[in-house]
Design a protein around this motif. Sequence first.
Motif, PDB file in Angstrom:
ATOM      1  N   GLN A  48       9.225  86.002 -31.654  1.00 44.44           N
ATOM      2  CA  GLN A  48       8.248  85.038 -31.466  1.00 44.44           C
ATOM      3  C   GLN A  48       7.226  84.557 -32.150  1.00 44.44           C
ATOM      4  O   GLN A  48       6.286  83.917 -31.919  1.00 44.44           O
ATOM      5  CB  GLN A  48       7.380  85.960 -30.105  1.00 44.44           C
ATOM      6  CG  GLN A  48       8.616  86.348 -29.100  1.00 44.44           C
ATOM      7  CD  GLN A  48       7.333  87.188 -28.124  1.00 44.44           C
ATOM      8  OE1 GLN A  48       6.335  87.045 -27.963  1.00 44.44           O
ATOM      9  NE2 GLN A  48       8.077  87.857 -27.318  1.00 44.44           N
ATOM     10  N   GLY A  49       7.789  84.651 -33.541  1.00 43.23           N
ATOM     11  CA  GLY A  49       6.696  84.330 -34.570  1.00 43.23           C
ATOM     12  C   GLY A  49       7.337  82.822 -35.065  1.00 43.23           C
ATOM     13  O   GLY A  49       7.932  82.263 -34.516  1.00 43.23           O
ATOM     14  N   PRO A  50       7.015  82.662 -36.231  1.00 42.03           N
ATOM     15  CA  PRO A  50       7.171  81.334 -36.815  1.00 42.03           C
ATOM     16  C   PRO A  50       8.760  80.935 -36.855  1.00 42.03           C
ATOM     17  O   PRO A  50       9.511  81.945 -37.170  1.00 42.03           O
ATOM     18  CB  PRO A  50       6.957  81.457 -38.450  1.00 42.03           C
ATOM     19  CG  PRO A  50       5.720  82.358 -38.442  1.00 42.03           C
ATOM     20  CD  PRO A  50       6.145  83.458 -37.273  1.00 42.03           C
ATOM     21  N   ASN A  51       9.071  79.897 -36.586  1.00 42.99           N
ATOM     22  CA  ASN A  51      10.728  79.406 -36.316  1.00 42.99           C
ATOM     23  C   ASN A  51      10.870  77.997 -36.612  1.00 42.99           C
ATOM     24  O   ASN A  51      10.053  77.160 -36.373  1.00 42.99           O
ATOM     25  CB  ASN A  51      10.823  79.595 -34.911  1.00 42.99           C
ATOM     26  CG  ASN A  51      12.316  79.782 -34.673  1.00 42.99           C
ATOM     27  OD1 ASN A  51      12.883  78.630 -34.890  1.00 42.99           O
ATOM     28  ND2 ASN A  51      12.827  80.535 -33.723  1.00 42.99           N
ATOM     29  N   ASN A  52      12.010  77.800 -37.762  1.00 43.89           N
ATOM     30  CA  ASN A  52      12.000  76.515 -38.219  1.00 43.89           C
ATOM     31  C   ASN A  52      13.447  76.411 -38.531  1.00 43.89           C
ATOM     32  O   ASN A  52      14.093  77.385 -38.860  1.00 43.89           O
ATOM     33  CB  ASN A  52      11.070  76.043 -39.113  1.00 43.89           C
ATOM     34  CG  ASN A  52      11.353  74.625 -39.228  1.00 43.89           C
ATOM     35  OD1 ASN A  52      11.685  73.663 -38.629  1.00 43.89           O
ATOM     36  ND2 ASN A  52      10.785  74.030 -40.617  1.00 43.89           N
ATOM     37  N   THR A  53      14.041  74.986 -38.533  1.00 45.76           N
ATOM     38  CA  THR A  53      15.398  74.913 -39.115  1.00 45.76           C
ATOM     39  C   THR A  53      15.404  73.726 -40.334  1.00 45.76           C
ATOM     40  O   THR A  53      14.811  72.760 -39.735  1.00 45.76           O
ATOM     41  CB  THR A  53      16.457  74.493 -37.776  1.00 45.76           C
ATOM     42  OG1 THR A  53      16.501  75.494 -36.845  1.00 45.76           O
ATOM     43  CG2 THR A  53      17.696  74.132 -38.473  1.00 45.76           C
ATOM     44  N   MET A  54      16.109  73.928 -41.078  1.00 44.92           N
ATOM     45  CA  MET A  54      16.131  73.166 -42.298  1.00 44.92           C
ATOM     46  C   MET A  54      17.701  72.475 -41.949  1.00 44.92           C
ATOM     47  O   MET A  54      18.726  73.103 -41.975  1.00 44.92           O
ATOM     48  CB  MET A  54      16.109  73.791 -43.694  1.00 44.92           C
ATOM     49  CG  MET A  54      14.824  74.530 -43.788  1.00 44.92           C
ATOM     50  SD  MET A  54      13.577  73.304 -43.995  1.00 44.92           S
ATOM     51  CE  MET A  54      12.208  74.655 -44.139  1.00 44.92           C
TER      52      MET A  54
END
Length: 424
Positions: free
Chosen positions: A174-180
């Motif tokens: 549930q923490g930081p989440n991102n897609t490059m």
Amino acid sequence: MAASTRRSVITGIGVLSAVGTNPATFWENLSAGRTGIKRIQHVDPEQLPFRVAAYISDFDAKKQIDKKMRKALNVMARTVQLGVVAAQLAMENAKMGEGQLDPARFGIEFGASMIASDLDDIARASKISTNCKPGFVDYEIWGAQGLSQIPPLWMLKYLPNMPACHVSIQHNAQGPNNTMTASDVAGILALGEAFRISERGTADFFLVGATESKMNPLSLSRHATFQQLSRKFEHPEKVLRPFDQGRDGTVMGEGAGVLGLEDLEHATKRGAKIYAELLGFASGFDRKKDGEVLGKIILKALKEARVSPEEIDHVNAHGIGTPSADIMEARGIANVFGTKTPVVAYKPNFGTMGAAGGLVELTASILALENGLLPPTLNCENQDPACPIHIHKEGLRPVTKPHFVKISFTDMGQVAVAVLKKPE
């Protein structure tokens, strides 16, 4: 603002490639100089200008994925499946069981690219919309009749952020989440972003991954159009030749690499095995593609790591095997390391994986640190004089220094560099 005292270490490895789908097999095949590049068999390649690729012959997500995620396989393209399974393997390798992490401090960073649609999902709609005039789409028919033939959840199979989404759901992150979505640099950029977030103290553990499969027929045909692929396919094991005078292009591959990136204090408290420490990261854009900026980005990463070029055991290069890209990279490396530091490139083993390549290649160097031996670069038999670097070409070389550098870049000029160290 005071510099962060937090340190980030690698505590888990999940790898899927044409030369191994677990760290032990992956390392064994790299050490033996084996390649996963072979003749394409899952589709008829006779209409393509190339005939070989590096694909995983025995991948079956149904047999490997956690039971609670099996229903979701219907909305996962192969690229997504590879990422989800590799993340699961990384969690197992890190010995990170359920309930060991505060969900709010458990982050996900993934690299991915645009995912081509499976033919079955768009074939009926395409056929209906092109019946009147072959080669052209009738948009009125497409809107009136074609769209209804596409599965309602079609888009959820192919969005590049879906690997991160499914991994987060499976592991309650549930923490930081991102897609490059930056092609060949996506994986190292994901690693860099997780590193920065961890430095700020807002997460204790990340699954940092990247995944891509180029084996879909649409991907095969698309890349044949715009990517510089080798046409010398008579001997698949010799096709991809980074920094060699006879190189003529790269070879497509598929796979996924996922690393557990953990705060050192957190890892120490739970008694985790530490594979390596991430010391520095830098990225930038080499607009001229002449290697000058690439060299400056390498120096920036080394400066953050507080490591001199002389302290680097080896450089893990992008080594894509195209004439111009290899020259640009070699110049950038030579500007920093001269001709003494060994350079390796592992795409001849498992192909060009796009977004997944950087982390899978980086994993090879992590395992080299662990085993104290560096596998060679395959097929650089007649090194191009325009690539003035020290290519490690033969046998297993002892690892004599604790640091290595990993380079990734795209054909547009985006660059990402990471510096890692053997644990003390």
